[in-house]
Design a protein around this motif. Structure first.
Motif, mmCIF file in Angstrom:
data_model
loop_
_atom_site.group_PDB
_atom_site.id
_atom_site.type_symbol
_atom_site.label_atom_id
_atom_site.label_comp_id
_atom_site.label_asym_id
_atom_site.label_seq_id
_atom_site.Cartn_x
_atom_site.Cartn_y
_atom_site.Cartn_z
ATOM 1 N N LEU A 17 0.838 -1.202 0.000
ATOM 2 C CA LEU A 17 0.000 0.000 0.000
ATOM 3 C C LEU A 17 0.870 1.248 0.000
ATOM 4 O O LEU A 17 0.627 2.195 -0.761
ATOM 5 N N GLU A 18 1.883 1.255 0.853
ATOM 6 C CA GLU A 18 2.786 2.403 0.955
ATOM 7 C C GLU A 18 3.490 2.681 -0.371
ATOM 8 O O GLU A 18 3.506 3.822 -0.862
ATOM 9 N N THR A 22 2.831 5.830 -3.254
ATOM 10 C CA THR A 22 3.881 6.730 -3.721
ATOM 11 C C THR A 22 3.984 6.707 -5.243
ATOM 12 O O THR A 22 4.129 7.756 -5.892
ATOM 13 N N LEU A 23 3.886 5.515 -5.830
ATOM 14 C CA LEU A 23 3.932 5.395 -7.288
ATOM 15 C C LEU A 23 2.752 6.120 -7.933
ATOM 16 O O LEU A 23 2.914 6.819 -8.941
ATOM 17 N N TYR A 24 1.571 5.988 -7.350
ATOM 18 C CA TYR A 24 0.397 6.671 -7.907
ATOM 19 C C TYR A 24 0.543 8.188 -7.812
ATOM 20 O O TYR A 24 0.225 8.918 -8.755
ATOM 21 N N LYS A 25 1.038 8.669 -6.683
ATOM 22 C CA LYS A 25 1.233 10.114 -6.526
ATOM 23 C C LYS A 25 2.231 10.649 -7.554
ATOM 24 O O LYS A 25 2.124 11.785 -8.011
ATOM 25 N N GLY A 26 3.202 9.815 -7.924
ATOM 26 C CA GLY A 26 4.206 10.252 -8.886
ATOM 27 C C GLY A 26 3.779 10.129 -10.331
ATOM 28 O O GLY A 26 4.275 10.866 -11.195
ATOM 29 N N THR A 27 2.864 9.198 -10.635
ATOM 30 C CA THR A 27 2.510 8.927 -12.030
ATOM 31 C C THR A 27 1.071 9.284 -12.392
ATOM 32 O O THR A 27 0.785 9.585 -13.551
ATOM 33 N N GLY A 28 0.160 9.190 -11.431
ATOM 34 C CA GLY A 28 -1.251 9.384 -11.743
ATOM 35 C C GLY A 28 -1.840 8.257 -12.564
ATOM 36 O O GLY A 28 -2.952 8.382 -13.103
ATOM 37 N N GLY A 34 -6.097 1.856 -9.053
ATOM 38 C CA GLY A 34 -6.971 0.733 -8.739
ATOM 39 C C GLY A 34 -6.373 -0.216 -7.724
ATOM 40 O O GLY A 34 -7.059 -0.722 -6.839
ATOM 41 N N ARG A 35 -5.077 -0.466 -7.823
ATOM 42 C CA ARG A 35 -4.402 -1.333 -6.861
ATOM 43 C C ARG A 35 -4.306 -0.671 -5.482
ATOM 44 O O ARG A 35 -4.408 -1.345 -4.458
ATOM 45 N N VAL A 36 -4.129 0.650 -5.460
ATOM 46 C CA VAL A 36 -4.100 1.351 -4.182
ATOM 47 C C VAL A 36 -5.467 1.248 -3.496
ATOM 48 O O VAL A 36 -5.563 0.973 -2.298
ATOM 49 N N GLU A 37 -6.528 1.444 -4.255
ATOM 50 C CA GLU A 37 -7.882 1.325 -3.701
ATOM 51 C C GLU A 37 -8.125 -0.085 -3.171
ATOM 52 O O GLU A 37 -8.692 -0.270 -2.097
ATOM 53 N N GLU A 38 -7.690 -1.075 -3.941
ATOM 54 C CA GLU A 38 -7.860 -2.466 -3.528
ATOM 55 C C GLU A 38 -7.112 -2.749 -2.233
ATOM 56 O O GLU A 38 -7.662 -3.340 -1.287
ATOM 57 N N LEU A 91 -6.109 9.359 -2.924
ATOM 58 C CA LEU A 91 -7.290 8.909 -3.668
ATOM 59 C C LEU A 91 -8.442 9.907 -3.619
ATOM 60 O O LEU A 91 -9.523 9.638 -4.137
ATOM 61 N N GLY A 92 -8.228 11.046 -2.966
ATOM 62 C CA GLY A 92 -9.300 12.030 -2.840
ATOM 63 C C GLY A 92 -10.284 11.706 -1.736
ATOM 64 O O GLY A 92 -11.412 12.205 -1.728
ATOM 65 N N ARG A 93 -9.860 10.884 -0.777
ATOM 66 C CA ARG A 93 -10.734 10.488 0.334
ATOM 67 C C ARG A 93 -10.246 11.084 1.658
ATOM 68 O O ARG A 93 -10.348 10.475 2.710
#
Length: 225
Positions: A17-18, A22-28, A34-38, A91-93
């Motif tokens: 998750l961690e 970080t990868l999502y914040k860097g790439t969007g 989807g994997r972060v949400e999961e 994730l905007g939550r």
């Protein structure tokens, strides 16, 4: 867990998750999102015991808690308390009440059963319900506790969390940080003696340097008392 290929572990999933946050914040990237949400939902609904406020350690492949999952690892509990907050924000939550409840439940359990109220410092382990049994204080647990306590204060505004953060930070500076030679000591035993090597295959500056950076960033955003 090492040598347990047929089991899922809490530790693996919280660090996935961690890293993916970080990868999502860097790439969007939407696939990463989807994997972060999961993973966030797995942490909240499978790994976290919301009633007790702790993280189960191991699971079967169909997510049934393993027999040895009644132990609370306070360092992981308080670490995930701020990691889920970070993931939710990405994730905007940010204002999701489920996230806030889960984060504070993990911190409250740690403070109730795993925190040295007199000197500061978080113990290693204890039962899901009841006081700590392993009262060794380990370097990485202390680092994650600083961030977790400050995050709890930011989430709730309750002074108790800021007070416990101040006690924890003071304990770390006085007892763990080696002001003469650098780095942090490995462990402080229940009798107060320092033990372990300052560096080894499992000890590096990841937890403690990150905690210091997190504390600086968060304190700057809070401003003066």
């Amino acid at each position: 867990a090492l040598n347990l290929p047929d089991r899922k572990s809490m530790n693996t999933h919280i660090h996935l998750l961690e890293s993916l946050t970080t990868l999502y914040k860097g790439t969007g990237d939407e696939k990463v999102r989807g994997r972060v949400e999961e993973l966030l939902n797995i942490c909240l609904r499978k790994i976290l015991d919301a009633r007790q406020g702790y993280l189960r350690l191991y699971f079967t492949n169909d997510w049934k808690p393993a027999e040895d999952s009644g132990t609370s690892s306070y360092g992981h509990d308080i670490e995930l308390s701020w990691l889920i907050t970070e993931s939710a924000e990405a994730l905007g939550r940010k204002d999701d009440p489920e996230i806030k409840r889960a984060a504070l439940a993990l911190v409250d359990h740690t403070l109730r059963d795993g925190f040295d109220q007199r000197h500061g410092g978080v113990y290693n382990e204890g039962p899901a319900a009841g006081p700590a049994k392993d009262k060794t204080k380990t370097w990485w647990v202390q680092a994650e506790a600083m961030t977790g306590l400050l995050n709890a204060y930011q989430l709730s505004g309750k002074r108790i969390y800021r007070q416990r953060f101040a006690l924890q930070a003071s304990f770390v500076l006085l007892r763990f940080a080696d002001s003469q030679f650098g780095e942090w000591f490995n462990e402080i035993l229940p009798d107060g003696m320092i033990a372990g090597n300052k560096t080894d295959a499992w000890k590096g500056p990841y937890h403690n340097s990150r905690a210091c950076l997190e504390v600086i960033r968060r304190m700057e955003s809070l401003g003066p008392r």
